[in-house]
Motif scaffolding. Structure first.
Motif, PDB file in Angstrom:
ATOM      1  N   ALA A   1       0.840  -1.195   0.000  1.00 37.59           N
ATOM      2  CA  ALA A   1       0.000   0.000   0.000  1.00 37.59           C
ATOM      3  C   ALA A   1       0.877   1.248   0.000  1.00 37.59           C
ATOM      4  O   ALA A   1       1.759   1.392   0.850  1.00 37.59           O
ATOM      5  N   LEU A   2       0.643   2.129  -0.949  1.00 35.85           N
ATOM      6  CA  LEU A   2       1.346   3.407  -1.007  1.00 35.85           C
ATOM      7  C   LEU A   2       0.475   4.466  -0.350  1.00 35.85           C
ATOM      8  O   LEU A   2      -0.723   4.547  -0.627  1.00 35.85           O
ATOM      9  N   PRO A   3       1.039   5.314   0.544  1.00 34.29           N
ATOM     10  CA  PRO A   3       0.232   6.284   1.294  1.00 34.29           C
ATOM     11  C   PRO A   3      -0.228   7.440   0.420  1.00 34.29           C
ATOM     12  O   PRO A   3       0.215   7.621  -0.721  1.00 34.29           O
ATOM     13  N   ALA A   4      -1.122   8.270   0.989  1.00 42.92           N
ATOM     14  CA  ALA A   4      -1.657   9.417   0.249  1.00 42.92           C
ATOM     15  C   ALA A   4      -0.614  10.514   0.075  1.00 42.92           C
ATOM     16  O   ALA A   4      -0.648  11.251  -0.912  1.00 42.92           O
ATOM     17  N   ASN A   5       0.310  10.633   1.034  1.00 42.26           N
ATOM     18  CA  ASN A   5       1.299  11.721   0.978  1.00 42.26           C
ATOM     19  C   ASN A   5       2.572  11.271   0.253  1.00 42.26           C
ATOM     20  O   ASN A   5       3.683  11.394   0.766  1.00 42.26           O
ATOM     21  N   LEU A   6       2.410  10.774  -0.959  1.00 37.41           N
ATOM     22  CA  LEU A   6       3.545  10.297  -1.733  1.00 37.41           C
ATOM     23  C   LEU A   6       4.393  11.461  -2.239  1.00 37.41           C
ATOM     24  O   LEU A   6       3.867  12.508  -2.607  1.00 37.41           O
ATOM     25  N   THR A   7       5.705  11.236  -2.260  1.00 35.06           N
ATOM     26  CA  THR A   7       6.618  12.170  -2.903  1.00 35.06           C
ATOM     27  C   THR A   7       6.701  11.822  -4.382  1.00 35.06           C
ATOM     28  O   THR A   7       6.840  10.650  -4.743  1.00 35.06           O
ATOM     29  N   GLU A   8       6.622  12.824  -5.236  1.00 38.17           N
ATOM     30  CA  GLU A   8       6.664  12.579  -6.670  1.00 38.17           C
ATOM     31  C   GLU A   8       8.042  12.066  -7.068  1.00 38.17           C
ATOM     32  O   GLU A   8       9.067  12.508  -6.547  1.00 38.17           O
ATOM     33  N   GLY A   9       8.068  11.116  -8.006  1.00 38.62           N
ATOM     34  CA  GLY A   9       9.336  10.580  -8.480  1.00 38.62           C
ATOM     35  C   GLY A   9       9.212   9.114  -8.845  1.00 38.62           C
ATOM     36  O   GLY A   9       8.106   8.564  -8.943  1.00 38.62           O
ATOM     37  N   ASN A  10      10.342   8.465  -9.039  1.00 39.05           N
ATOM     38  CA  ASN A  10      10.376   7.043  -9.377  1.00 39.05           C
ATOM     39  C   ASN A  10      10.551   6.207  -8.115  1.00 39.05           C
ATOM     40  O   ASN A  10      11.451   6.459  -7.310  1.00 39.05           O
ATOM     41  N   TYR A  11       9.679   5.216  -7.960  1.00 36.37           N
ATOM     42  CA  TYR A  11       9.739   4.306  -6.820  1.00 36.37           C
ATOM     43  C   TYR A  11      10.347   2.986  -7.299  1.00 36.37           C
ATOM     44  O   TYR A  11       9.876   2.374  -8.252  1.00 36.37           O
ATOM     45  N   LYS A  12      11.413   2.591  -6.622  1.00 33.05           N
ATOM     46  CA  LYS A  12      12.178   1.410  -7.031  1.00 33.05           C
ATOM     47  C   LYS A  12      11.658   0.179  -6.304  1.00 33.05           C
ATOM     48  O   LYS A  12      11.617   0.136  -5.080  1.00 33.05           O
ATOM     49  N   VAL A  13      11.268  -0.817  -7.096  1.00 33.87           N
ATOM     50  CA  VAL A  13      10.815  -2.106  -6.554  1.00 33.87           C
ATOM     51  C   VAL A  13      11.931  -3.122  -6.787  1.00 33.87           C
ATOM     52  O   VAL A  13      12.360  -3.338  -7.923  1.00 33.87           O
ATOM     53  N   ARG A  14      12.407  -3.733  -5.703  1.00 36.18           N
ATOM     54  CA  ARG A  14      13.448  -4.755  -5.815  1.00 36.18           C
ATOM     55  C   ARG A  14      12.904  -6.077  -5.278  1.00 36.18           C
ATOM     56  O   ARG A  14      12.226  -6.115  -4.249  1.00 36.18           O
ATOM     57  N   LEU A  15      13.211  -7.143  -5.990  1.00 37.90           N
ATOM     58  CA  LEU A  15      12.767  -8.479  -5.610  1.00 37.90           C
ATOM     59  C   LEU A  15      13.980  -9.383  -5.473  1.00 37.90           C
ATOM     60  O   LEU A  15      14.861  -9.392  -6.338  1.00 37.90           O
ATOM     61  N   PHE A  16      14.008 -10.156  -4.379  1.00 37.98           N
ATOM     62  CA  PHE A  16      15.134 -11.045  -4.099  1.00 37.98           C
ATOM     63  C   PHE A  16      14.606 -12.447  -3.815  1.00 37.98           C
ATOM     64  O   PHE A  16      13.585 -12.601  -3.130  1.00 37.98           O
ATOM     65  N   ILE A  17      15.297 -13.458  -4.322  1.00 37.91           N
ATOM     66  CA  ILE A  17      15.057 -14.831  -3.874  1.00 37.91           C
ATOM     67  C   ILE A  17      16.325 -15.300  -3.171  1.00 37.91           C
ATOM     68  O   ILE A  17      17.446 -14.987  -3.593  1.00 37.91           O
ATOM     69  N   LEU A  18      16.141 -16.047  -2.083  1.00 36.29           N
ATOM     70  CA  LEU A  18      17.268 -16.437  -1.232  1.00 36.29           C
ATOM     71  C   LEU A  18      17.128 -17.888  -0.789  1.00 36.29           C
ATOM     72  O   LEU A  18      16.010 -18.419  -0.693  1.00 36.29           O
ATOM     73  N   ARG A  19      18.270 -18.483  -0.487  1.00 33.96           N
ATOM     74  CA  ARG A  19      18.328 -19.783   0.192  1.00 33.96           C
ATOM     75  C   ARG A  19      19.471 -19.727   1.198  1.00 33.96           C
ATOM     76  O   ARG A  19      20.572 -19.289   0.865  1.00 33.96           O
ATOM     77  N   GLY A  20      19.190 -20.148   2.410  1.00 36.77           N
ATOM     78  CA  GLY A  20      20.225 -20.171   3.430  1.00 36.77           C
ATOM     79  C   GLY A  20      20.826 -18.806   3.712  1.00 36.77           C
ATOM     80  O   GLY A  20      22.000 -18.706   4.047  1.00 36.77           O
ATOM     81  N   GLY A  21      20.024 -17.743   3.560  1.00 36.70           N
ATOM     82  CA  GLY A  21      20.504 -16.397   3.831  1.00 36.70           C
ATOM     83  C   GLY A  21      21.256 -15.749   2.695  1.00 36.70           C
ATOM     84  O   GLY A  21      21.683 -14.604   2.806  1.00 36.70           O
ATOM     85  N   VAL A  22      21.442 -16.465   1.581  1.00 35.43           N
ATOM     86  CA  VAL A  22      22.216 -15.970   0.443  1.00 35.43           C
ATOM     87  C   VAL A  22      21.271 -15.597  -0.701  1.00 35.43           C
ATOM     88  O   VAL A  22      20.352 -16.355  -1.036  1.00 35.43           O
ATOM     89  N   VAL A  23      21.490 -14.427  -1.291  1.00 31.97           N
ATOM     90  CA  VAL A  23      20.688 -13.973  -2.421  1.00 31.97           C
ATOM     91  C   VAL A  23      21.087 -14.742  -3.677  1.00 31.97           C
ATOM     92  O   VAL A  23      22.254 -14.743  -4.077  1.00 31.97           O
ATOM     93  N   LEU A  24      20.105 -15.407  -4.290  1.00 35.04           N
ATOM     94  CA  LEU A  24      20.353 -16.168  -5.511  1.00 35.04           C
ATOM     95  C   LEU A  24      20.153 -15.321  -6.768  1.00 35.04           C
ATOM     96  O   LEU A  24      20.883 -15.462  -7.742  1.00 35.04           O
ATOM     97  N   ASP A  25      19.138 -14.470  -6.746  1.00 37.61           N
ATOM     98  CA  ASP A  25      18.858 -13.623  -7.898  1.00 37.61           C
ATOM     99  C   ASP A  25      18.055 -12.421  -7.421  1.00 37.61           C
ATOM    100  O   ASP A  25      17.384 -12.460  -6.381  1.00 37.61           O
ATOM    101  N   THR A  26      18.146 -11.344  -8.161  1.00 39.26           N
ATOM    102  CA  THR A  26      17.417 -10.118  -7.833  1.00 39.26           C
ATOM    103  C   THR A  26      16.966  -9.461  -9.123  1.00 39.26           C
ATOM    104  O   THR A  26      17.589  -9.622 -10.181  1.00 39.26           O
ATOM    105  N   GLN A  27      15.864  -8.737  -9.031  1.00 43.33           N
ATOM    106  CA  GLN A  27      15.349  -8.004 -10.183  1.00 43.33           C
ATOM    107  C   GLN A  27      14.792  -6.672  -9.702  1.00 43.33           C
ATOM    108  O   GLN A  27      14.310  -6.565  -8.577  1.00 43.33           O
ATOM    109  N   GLU A  28      14.868  -5.667 -10.555  1.00 43.34           N
ATOM    110  CA  GLU A  28      14.425  -4.323 -10.187  1.00 43.34           C
ATOM    111  C   GLU A  28      13.405  -3.808 -11.199  1.00 43.34           C
ATOM    112  O   GLU A  28      13.582  -3.962 -12.399  1.00 43.34           O
TER     113      GLU A  28
END
Length: 252
Positions: free
Chosen positions: A176-203
């Motif tokens: 949920a994004l709040p009503a008082n958003l700052t204008e600009g680009n919002y970066k979404v990062r996704l990570f998959i992990l096993r055993g605490g280690v990042v296997l892959d990421t996407q933005e």
């Protein structure tokens, strides 16, 4: 020779799966209008493999949403002779205007400290404050106070166990994004992990922009400030005259 090669492959054990992310967003653009009261973004994806999922440590997913960052000066007030005064301050190089972390399991179980330092996933890691120890005593307390205040304001969020993960393949969450958003680009990062280690990421990116009258006034104020000031004065004068006229009409 062929038998020896087959025996060697058998002794080597099963092939490890190369796991990668395939993702999507319900929308990649948010428009701020006069009646804007927030927005909800569906973030979903799947894990692509070239072999069966490996056994052992379970798969985990972390999703972050980061708003535009700005520098900040954090001040500490102290009471002097009955008056509250700003006595010390530190300068933060950059702090996100909004930051949300959603996970498929508790963070401490799925993310190692080394990987957090490398990818800047948790809230303390995304607040960049280099060299603040020379500016004030107990400088880390200033950053902790900033984090606490923005958590209370719901501008920073930690939502553990909110990413739905099905069969270690499909995942989704709502942010949920709040009503008082700052204008600009919002970066979404996704990570998959096993055993605490990042296997892959996407933005991915979500563009947040003012629209309609709000956009016109914003552009006018920044591109033609003199004209914006004149129009504001005229509107204030007209509003004052209209209120006075209405008051005289009511009294008569």
């Amino acid at each position: 020779m062929m038998r020896a090669l087959i025996l060697l492959l058998a002794l080597a054990g099963p092939v490890c799966a190369n796991e990668a992310i395939v993702t999507g967003l319900s929308q990649n653009r948010v428009q701020i209008t006069a009646n804007f009261d927030g927005s909800e973004i569906l973030i979903y994806g799947a894990v692509k493999r070239d072999a069966p999922a490996p056994q052992g440590a379970p798969l985990a997913v972390i999703i972050t949403v980061e708003g535009p960052s700005t520098p900040l000066i954090i001040r500490r007030k102290e009471r002097v002779a009955g008056i509250w005064l700003n006595r010390s301050s530190v300068t933060v190089d950059a702090a996100p205007s909004f930051y949300a972390v959603a996970t498929s399991a508790p963070l401490e179980r799925i993310l190692s400290g080394t990987e957090d330092l490398r990818h800047h996933i948790t809230i303390p890691q995304v607040i960049r404050a280099v060299g603040i120890s020379d500016e004030a005593e107990n400088a880390p307390d200033f950053v902790a106070a900033l984090e606490r205040i923005r958590l209370d304001e719901n501008r920073y969020r930690i939502a553990e166990n909110t990413v739905q993960l099905v069969e270690e393949t499909l995942f989704r969450t709502d942010v949920a994004l709040p009503a008082n958003l700052t204008e600009g680009n919002y970066k979404v990062r996704l990570f998959i992990l096993r055993g605490g280690v990042v296997l892959d990421t996407q933005e991915r990116l979500i563009g947040v922009r003012k629209a309609g009258l709000e956009r016109f006034l914003f552009n006018l104020a920044h591109q033609q400030p003199l004209l914006y000031g004149v129009i504001s004065l005229v509107m204030a004068a007209v509003a004052g005259w209209a209120a006075s006229a209405a008051f005289r009409f009511v009294r008569s």
